[in-house]
Design a protein around this motif. Structure first.
Motif, PDB file in Angstrom:
ATOM      1  N   SER A   3       1.112  -1.008   0.185  1.00 18.71           N
ATOM      2  CA  SER A   3       0.100   0.510   0.045  1.00 18.71           C
ATOM      3  C   SER A   3       1.015   1.259   0.578  1.00 18.71           C
ATOM      4  O   SER A   3       1.649   1.040   0.682  1.00 18.71           O
ATOM      5  CB  SER A   3      -0.823   0.083   0.903  1.00 18.71           C
ATOM      6  OG  SER A   3      -1.847   1.177   1.255  1.00 18.71           O
ATOM      7  N   ILE A   5       1.234   5.197   0.257  1.00 17.30           N
ATOM      8  CA  ILE A   5       0.658   6.190   1.254  1.00 17.30           C
ATOM      9  C   ILE A   5       0.747   7.500   0.352  1.00 17.30           C
ATOM     10  O   ILE A   5      -0.399   8.499   0.121  1.00 17.30           O
ATOM     11  CB  ILE A   5       1.720   7.004   2.150  1.00 17.30           C
ATOM     12  CG1 ILE A   5       1.664   5.683   3.297  1.00 17.30           C
ATOM     13  CG2 ILE A   5       0.273   7.545   3.201  1.00 17.30           C
ATOM     14  CD1 ILE A   5       0.102   4.949   3.229  1.00 17.30           C
ATOM     15  N   LYS A  10       2.839   6.895  -5.000  1.00 15.74           N
ATOM     16  CA  LYS A  10       1.699   5.916  -5.584  1.00 15.74           C
ATOM     17  C   LYS A  10       2.214   6.153  -6.860  1.00 15.74           C
ATOM     18  O   LYS A  10       2.268   4.481  -7.893  1.00 15.74           O
ATOM     19  CB  LYS A  10       0.591   6.434  -5.771  1.00 15.74           C
ATOM     20  CG  LYS A  10      -0.266   5.851  -4.042  1.00 15.74           C
ATOM     21  CD  LYS A  10      -2.597   6.454  -4.667  1.00 15.74           C
ATOM     22  CE  LYS A  10      -2.544   6.384  -3.371  1.00 15.74           C
ATOM     23  NZ  LYS A  10      -2.566   6.784  -2.285  1.00 15.74           N
ATOM     24  N   GLU A 306      -6.713  -2.649  -4.359  1.00 13.52           N
ATOM     25  CA  GLU A 306      -7.179  -1.002  -3.015  1.00 13.52           C
ATOM     26  C   GLU A 306      -8.188  -1.378  -2.770  1.00 13.52           C
ATOM     27  O   GLU A 306      -9.002  -0.980  -1.747  1.00 13.52           O
ATOM     28  CB  GLU A 306      -7.054   0.378  -3.604  1.00 13.52           C
ATOM     29  CG  GLU A 306      -5.369   0.746  -4.007  1.00 13.52           C
ATOM     30  CD  GLU A 306      -4.544   0.668  -2.478  1.00 13.52           C
ATOM     31  OE1 GLU A 306      -4.892   0.955  -1.469  1.00 13.52           O
ATOM     32  OE2 GLU A 306      -3.031   0.966  -2.513  1.00 13.52           O
ATOM     33  N   ALA A 309      -9.109  -4.000  -0.503  1.00 12.75           N
ATOM     34  CA  ALA A 309      -8.417  -3.492   1.632  1.00 12.75           C
ATOM     35  C   ALA A 309      -9.117  -2.413   1.516  1.00 12.75           C
ATOM     36  O   ALA A 309      -8.758  -2.405   2.735  1.00 12.75           O
ATOM     37  CB  ALA A 309      -6.789  -3.465   1.041  1.00 12.75           C
ATOM     38  N   GLY A 310     -10.613  -2.092   1.183  1.00 11.92           N
ATOM     39  CA  GLY A 310     -11.162  -0.980   1.080  1.00 11.92           C
ATOM     40  C   GLY A 310     -11.030   0.350   0.852  1.00 11.92           C
ATOM     41  O   GLY A 310     -11.092   0.907   2.148  1.00 11.92           O
ATOM     42  N   ARG A 311      -9.963   0.410   0.359  1.00 12.30           N
ATOM     43  CA  ARG A 311      -9.553   1.392   0.434  1.00 12.30           C
ATOM     44  C   ARG A 311      -9.728   2.539  -0.779  1.00 12.30           C
ATOM     45  O   ARG A 311      -8.851   2.524  -2.469  1.00 12.30           O
ATOM     46  CB  ARG A 311      -7.770   1.888   0.106  1.00 12.30           C
ATOM     47  CG  ARG A 311      -7.312   1.078   1.115  1.00 12.30           C
ATOM     48  CD  ARG A 311      -5.490   1.547   1.979  1.00 12.30           C
ATOM     49  NE  ARG A 311      -5.073   0.274   1.196  1.00 12.30           N
ATOM     50  CZ  ARG A 311      -4.756  -0.720   1.219  1.00 12.30           C
ATOM     51  NH1 ARG A 311      -4.661  -0.605   2.749  1.00 12.30           N
ATOM     52  NH2 ARG A 311      -4.143  -1.186   0.715  1.00 12.30           N
ATOM     53  N   LYS A 313     -10.626   6.187  -1.377  1.00 13.48           N
ATOM     54  CA  LYS A 313      -9.410   6.698  -1.828  1.00 13.48           C
ATOM     55  C   LYS A 313      -8.008   7.020  -2.758  1.00 13.48           C
ATOM     56  O   LYS A 313      -8.201   7.481  -3.739  1.00 13.48           O
ATOM     57  CB  LYS A 313      -9.364   7.655  -0.879  1.00 13.48           C
ATOM     58  CG  LYS A 313      -8.940   9.041  -1.248  1.00 13.48           C
ATOM     59  CD  LYS A 313      -8.319   9.854   0.590  1.00 13.48           C
ATOM     60  CE  LYS A 313      -7.646  11.006   0.014  1.00 13.48           C
ATOM     61  NZ  LYS A 313      -7.269  11.415   0.945  1.00 13.48           N
ATOM     62  N   ASP A 314      -8.042   5.859  -3.041  1.00 13.55           N
ATOM     63  CA  ASP A 314      -6.726   5.311  -3.049  1.00 13.55           C
ATOM     64  C   ASP A 314      -6.865   5.188  -4.171  1.00 13.55           C
ATOM     65  O   ASP A 314      -5.795   5.535  -5.612  1.00 13.55           O
ATOM     66  CB  ASP A 314      -6.270   4.112  -1.942  1.00 13.55           C
ATOM     67  CG  ASP A 314      -5.204   4.759  -1.133  1.00 13.55           C
ATOM     68  OD1 ASP A 314      -4.108   5.383  -0.600  1.00 13.55           O
ATOM     69  OD2 ASP A 314      -6.459   4.872  -0.289  1.00 13.55           O
ATOM     70  N   ARG A 448     -18.576   4.784  -2.614  1.00 13.40           N
ATOM     71  CA  ARG A 448     -18.602   5.858  -1.788  1.00 13.40           C
ATOM     72  C   ARG A 448     -19.309   5.498  -0.462  1.00 13.40           C
ATOM     73  O   ARG A 448     -19.189   5.624   0.383  1.00 13.40           O
ATOM     74  CB  ARG A 448     -18.493   6.967  -1.748  1.00 13.40           C
ATOM     75  CG  ARG A 448     -17.761   7.621  -1.371  1.00 13.40           C
ATOM     76  CD  ARG A 448     -18.261   9.235  -1.663  1.00 13.40           C
ATOM     77  NE  ARG A 448     -17.513   9.801  -2.708  1.00 13.40           N
ATOM     78  CZ  ARG A 448     -17.513   9.639  -4.283  1.00 13.40           C
ATOM     79  NH1 ARG A 448     -19.414   9.757  -4.175  1.00 13.40           N
ATOM     80  NH2 ARG A 448     -17.335  10.386  -5.950  1.00 13.40           N
TER      81      ARG A 448
END
Length: 451
Positions: A3, A5, A10, A306, A309-311, A313-314, A448
């Motif tokens: 991951s 940050i 990225k 991502e 992993a439930g992210r 925004k990323d 979202r």
């Protein structure tokens, strides 16, 4: 995979995953470019025959490859969720499925290829070369599909350099096999364009062998024991992969098939010189398309990881990075294509008439690059979300409901002739890009509220 940050982290991770994919995709397509270029040196008829064969093969390859590409988001999301124990079973079931799909392609070729070639109304020699080019290529169908499963398994974990190394080894071998089989060197028969098909088929076996070797060679891959621990074929697992992969494959197929269908129409309506010029321009433009396609595949990996992993925004940040970079790069490439289009045309043939026609086709190719880049990267993001059904419908309507009809009308009812088909392609790709953008906005809104 890990991951990242910050935005800079990225971009770094995305680039590390992307560049081996890009080299791999260019290497895969370079095999087809080599087939076409070297066949063109054997003669205009050989170029036209390989052009027709390649155009028939391309949508089949990309469509079925799209089905197998479901391995990438499946594995990436399992990794994001921390469910590594389920990966070996998923990959092995995909390998079983790949063999079945390859056999289906064999059967389809046996039953339908003669009729398709007859319908195209080609010159007898062009039809003969196209048919036997595909027969030669078909000897490598099973290993090709199986090696693609392994490739997507490697890629999903971020090990994109594995397939890059394999392709860099295989590419010069493919070129050498083309040389000896097309031109009859070192005691081999002079097969012309037909030899290009056999050279590619043999190369597919080499790629598969190297891919299997890598599953034992790389420690982190060896831990999955892919060819040591076997599972029974599972209809449930195949159904799960097809539920995601079939819409993906059909979406890609409908895009690739518009180019093949246009080639079919051009073959029926225009001369061998026009066929050769059309394919030369399309062949090289497709090479440029490997850039946004590779960026799309890299986007699928990072976005799926991502999302797993439930992210959210990323995932959205990766989407913006990939789409923006793709549009900038393809814009620069299109400008270069315009200024060097004559030199590129001469790489395919010395025939002055064909060169002049190809240069004109290249101008139209430039305009569709941006739409193609946009729709490809947007699809890559949607695959990362494991969203495939609606994009498939968007692709079907855009390419076949809008692109092909408008191109046919422009080609037959105006003075544009074969160039009208290319304008139709541009229209279809643009509609698809708009549709995918709207779909992505809706998906982001839904995620979202759900995360």
């Amino acid at each position: 995979m890990y991951s990242a940050i910050s935005i800079s982290q990225k971009i770094k991770l995305y680039t590390l995953i992307l560049w081996p994919i890009l080299i791999t995709q260019i290497s895969y397509h370079a095999m087809n470019v080599i087939d076409t270029m070297m066949s063109g040196r054997a003669g205009t008829t050989d170029l036209a025959g390989v052009a027709v064969g390649s155009s028939l093969w391309a949508p089949i390859l990309t469509g079925f490859n799209g089905i197998l590409m479901a391995v990438t988001p499946i594995i990436a999301q399992l990794l994001g969720k921390g469910e590594k124990q389920s990966i070996s079973r998923s990959v092995l079931q995909a390998l079983y499925l790949s063999v079945i799909l390859a056999l289906l392609v064999y059967l389809a070729g046996i039953f339908f290829l003669p009729s398709i070639l007859q319908f195209m109304g080609l010159e007898a020699e062009v039809s003969h070369i196209a048919k036997h080019y595909l027969i030669g290529l078909s000897i490598g169908l099973v290993p090709l599909f199986a090696s693609n499963v392994l490739r997507f398994f490697f890629d999903a974990q971020g090990f994109t350099r594995i397939t890059m190394v394999i392709l860099l080894i295989a590419l010069p071998i493919s070129a050498f096999l083309n040389y000896i089989l097309i031109f009859g060197k070192f005691g081999f028969p002079e097969l012309g364009g037909i030899g290009a098909g056999y050279a590619t088929g043999i190369t597919y076996w080499i790629i598969f062998g190297l891919s299997v070797f890598m599953t034992f060679k790389i420690p982190s891959i060896r831990s999955y024991a892919l060819f040591s621990t076997w599972f029974r074929p599972s209809l449930k697992a195949w159904k799960g992969q097809l539920a995601l992969g079939l819409p993906m494959g059909l979406s890609i197929f409908f895009e690739a098939s518009i180019f093949s269908f246009v080639t079919l129409l051009v073959s029926r309506m225009f001369t061998t010189d026009v066929i050769a010029a059309h394919q030369a321009a399309l062949n090289f433009a497709s090479l440029l398309f490997m850039i946004p396609l590779s960026m799309s595949m890299a986007l699928t990996i990072v976005v799926a990881y991502e999302i797993g992993a439930g992210r959210l925004k990323d995932a959205r940040q990766y989407s913006k990075i990939g789409i923006t970079a793709s549009m900038l790069i393809i814009s620069v490439a299109s400008v270069l294509l315009y200024f060097f289009r004559e030199s590129i045309s001469y790489l395919y043939t010395d025939n002055q008439d064909v060169v002049q026609l190809a240069m004109s086709f290249f101008v139209f190719a430039i305009f569709y690059q941006l739409s193609d880049a946009a729709q490809a990267t947007l699809q890559g993001v949607l695959r990362g979300y494991k969203d495939a059904a609606i994009p498939f419908i968007i692709a079907l309507i855009s390419y076949w409901g809008i692109g092909i009809p408008s191109g046919y009308l422009l080609a037959t009812l105006t003075d544009l002739g074969p160039f009208g088909f290319w304008i139709g392609i541009i229209i279809g790709l643009t509609c698809a890009a708009i549709g995918f953008w709207i779909r992505l906005a809706l998906i982001n809104r839904r995620f979202r509220h759900s995360l």
